[in-house]
Design an enzyme around this catalytic site. Structure first.
Site, PDB file in Angstrom:
ATOM      1  CG  ASP A  16      -7.308  26.283  41.730  1.00 44.31           C
ATOM      2  OD1 ASP A  16      -6.896  25.949  42.846  1.00 44.31           O
ATOM      3  OD2 ASP A  16      -7.107  25.624  40.692  1.00 44.31           O
ATOM      4  CD  GLU A 223      -0.122  25.332  44.477  1.00 45.20           C
ATOM      5  OE1 GLU A 223       0.348  24.992  43.390  1.00 45.20           O
ATOM      6  OE2 GLU A 223      -0.869  24.593  45.147  1.00 45.20           O
TER       7      GLU A 223
HETATM    8  O1  FUB Z   1      -5.809  23.539  40.229  1.00 42.89           O
HETATM    9  C1  FUB Z   1      -4.511  23.142  39.855  1.00 42.89           C
HETATM   10  C2  FUB Z   1      -3.510  23.705  40.785  1.00 42.89           C
HETATM   11  O2  FUB Z   1      -3.762  23.235  42.091  1.00 42.89           O
HETATM   12  C3  FUB Z   1      -3.532  25.197  40.929  1.00 42.89           C
HETATM   13  O3  FUB Z   1      -2.950  25.856  39.845  1.00 42.89           O
HETATM   14  C4  FUB Z   1      -2.836  25.344  42.211  1.00 42.89           C
HETATM   15  O4  FUB Z   1      -2.924  26.608  42.786  1.00 42.89           O
HETATM   16  C5  FUB Z   1      -3.496  24.263  43.040  1.00 42.89           C
HETATM   17  O5  FUB Z   1      -4.704  24.688  43.594  1.00 42.89           O
END
Ligand code: FUB
Length: 324
Positions: A16, A223
């Protein structure tokens, strides 16, 4: 030698990546994945992160430096677990780290921590940002000095559970031809620690001006929002989650509406895709992650970057991550 498309570090697992240029250097704010042998599930329980390590590079060809633990959950009174994808912003010589984590009731909230140094250590506020929820904050400091935060994630990120305005773990998930949920948007207060405006969902439209539907999994928001500006326009990019693309949409204002434009990156090894886009000395770069180091274990990820081609009209060439 350039480290492009190779893991930036290999002594820890990272994911991320939110990249920024501060004081002429590239700083990368990643999640810090913890290896374990537990199972994956749709709530993302396998992502058990407890702290943040900030990375930096003097320039895109320089070695990547790990500045060590910059913030640990044991020092944050409101956090119970899962310090997920962070971002950072600078204002008046201070650096603000924004991060999601579960509170003591298991609800994802957004926190903020402050430092005089972009690499930390960061001092957390005692409570989460009032009115915040869900995951994946990304902050744009606009040219007029205003700060905007984009956030939210489906499934384990709990965004669906807030459709009524309060937390409902049994809330209906939009599906099929129902309008998809967009990411959340709020303007930051000048103190950088509160929302100045009531959070709202952003609209992402198709080429005919209709909202993308929940069943349009190749294009709808899942997301990992990011915002970059190019020639005065606002570009919202994000992960499509279940279909594993990084895609983007264009708007005239920081709060949209945005019109879907296309794909930035084809799927990588591993379930999640999460990225950032940054300009360094006239070139654009995409920071992202895959699971190369662990050979595909979803919660053991590694951050990478590659050069991005953005054309004069703002369109972005699609990257095929394992092709030259
Ligand atoms: O790293 C945990 C979660 O996985 C993140 O918040 C999302 O965007 C995905 O990458």
């Amino acid at each position: 030698m350039s480290e492009q498309r190779r893991p930036l570090v290999s002594h820890i697992f990272t994911a991320d990546p939110s990249a920024h240029v501060f004081n002429g250097k590239l700083y990368i704010y990643p999640s810090h994945d913890i290896p374990h042998d537990g199972e994956d599930n749709d709530d993302g329980d396998e992502y058990r992160m407890e702290d943040y390590h900030i990375l930096s590079m003097d320039n895109p060809d320089a070695p990547c430096v790990d500045h060590g633990c910059a913030l640990h959950m044991k020092d944050i009174p409101w956090v119970s677990k899962q310090m997920w994808a962070p971002d950072a912003a600078e204002k008046d010589g201070k650096y603000y780290l924004y991060f999601p984590a579960r509170d003591k009731d298991g609800i994802f909230r957004l926190g903020v921590a402050v430092s005089d140094d972009p690499a930390g250590p960061f001092t957390p506020e005692k409570d989460y940002i009032p009115g915040s929820y869900s995951i994946d904050p990304a902050v744009l400091m606009d040219d007029d000095g205003r700060g905007y935060v984009y956030y939210g994630g489906l499934w384990g990120g709990q965004l669906e559970m807030w459709q009524s305005g309060s937390f409902d773990p049994d809330a209906h998930r939009p599906e099929g031809s129902e309008p998809a949920l967009g990411p959340m948007f709020a303007e930051l207060d000048p103190d950088m620690k509160h929302f100045k405006t009531e959070p709202k969902h952003l609209q992402i439209l198709d080429e005919n001006g209709s909202p993308l539907t929940a069943g349009d999994e190749d294009r709808r928001y899942f997301e990992g929002p990011w915002m970059h500006k190019f020639n005065g326009k606002y570009y919202l990019s994000y992960s499509t989650g279940t279909t594993h693309y990084l895609v983007y949409a264009e708007g005239d204002k920081p709060d949209g509406p945005f019109t879907y434009k296309g794909r930035i990156m084809e799927p990588v090894l591993g379930w999640t895709t999460h990225h950032s886009i940054v300009e360094y000395q006239g070139k654009w770069y995409l920071f992202y992650h895959d699971c190369e180091l662990s050979n595909g274990i979803n919660h053991r990820r590694n951050v990478k970057f590659t050069e991005l081609t953005i054309h004069e009209d703002g369109t972005i060439d699609t990257i095929r991550p394992y092709e030259a």
